[in-house]
Design a protein around this motif. Sequence first.
Motif: not given
Length: 82
Positions: A11-16, A20-21, A37-44
């Motif tokens: 999740g931290e890598i996804l957010v980073s 960055r982009l 919503e799925r992406l937000a849940e994965a990032e969390a």
Amino acid sequence: MSEPNVLADVGEILVSLRSRLGFDIEYAADIAHLDAERLAEAEAGEIALGESELRGLAEAYGVAVTAFFGGRTTPLSYLAGA
């Protein structure tokens, strides 16, 4: 010794990578053909994404899927939902 929290780490890598982009979550989800919503849940660190979802994000972010796992192949613990 406790086992690392793979979901939180990814999740931290996804957010980073997204940050960055300069992508907001809705835009990133749209170009990766994911539900925001799925992406937000994965990032969390709440859920694991499937292989096709990871491939879509990797393509959208211009990285290999292994970038989400510190350069390693996708860990089985992630695929199992850690």
